[in-house]
Scaffold this motif. Structure first.
Motif, mmCIF file in Angstrom:
data_model
loop_
_atom_site.group_PDB
_atom_site.id
_atom_site.type_symbol
_atom_site.label_atom_id
_atom_site.label_comp_id
_atom_site.label_asym_id
_atom_site.label_seq_id
_atom_site.Cartn_x
_atom_site.Cartn_y
_atom_site.Cartn_z
ATOM 1 N N ASP A 70 0.844 -0.932 0.002
ATOM 2 C CA ASP A 70 0.143 -0.212 0.174
ATOM 3 C C ASP A 70 0.905 1.310 -0.039
ATOM 4 N N ASP B 262 -3.226 -3.141 -2.261
ATOM 5 C CA ASP B 262 -3.925 -2.078 -2.669
ATOM 6 C C ASP B 262 -4.210 -1.880 -4.094
ATOM 7 N N ASN C 227 -5.237 1.116 -5.792
ATOM 8 C CA ASN C 227 -4.916 2.514 -6.300
ATOM 9 C C ASN C 227 -3.654 3.147 -5.804
ATOM 10 N N THR D 56 -8.916 -1.809 -0.777
ATOM 11 C CA THR D 56 -8.944 -0.839 -1.627
ATOM 12 C C THR D 56 -10.150 0.063 -1.122
#
Length: 159
Positions: free
Chosen positions: A9, A52, A54, A79
């Protein structure tokens, strides 16, 4: 031996909280803050990956698609994307589960434990065969009858 979890992330706060939570729960945690870093660290052979979607650069969908052919461990997307179409794309990329931010740490812990149990059952069941009361474990090379171990030499087991 504790399970090894990789968290990928780009948000340092999420990585820190998740890493601390699972370390306190007895897991070994490997952190990566980008898709590129995750690909470099994948050789650590995680038992489960929290990923994650994004992220700048190489996003989670691309990372998942790249590693899925080489990594059989569960991959869970963590996410903020909440649309059904995003979830479908995630599953098509190779994800095993999809967890929406914000999330409850205890629920995340329960989901991870469930995925790890399922994976452990899948791996252990694949090498055991039953013949009535006789059980042969081909990976451990052991034989049991009614749960009582039968001492066999290597040659005897092969026969």
């Amino acid at each position: 031996m504790s399970a090894r979890i990789m968290i990928v992330d780009d948000e340092p706060g999420i990585v820190d909280v998740v890493q601390r939570y699972f370390a306190l729960s007895g897991y070994e945690v490997i952190a990566a803050r980008s898709g590129e870093e995750a690909l470099k660290k994948i050789s650590c052979r995680p038992d489960l990956i929290l990923l994650d979607i994004n992220m700048p650069g190489l996003n989670g969908l691309e990372v998942c698609a790249r590693i899925r052919a080489h990594v059989s461990c569960p991959i869970l997307f963590l996410t903020a994307r909440i649309e059904s179409s995003d979830k479908i794309i995630g599953f098509q990329a190779g994800a095993d589960d999809y967890i929406v931010k914000p999330f409850d740490l205890d629920e995340l812990g329960a989901r991870i434990a469930a995925h790890l149990r399922r994976e452990q059952r899948r791996q252990s069941n694949s090498a055991v065969r039953f013949f009535g009361e006789l059980a042969l474990d081909y990976s451990a090379r052991t034989a049991t009858i009614n749960s009582q171990s039968i001492p066999l030499s290597k040659r005897e087991f092969e026969i």
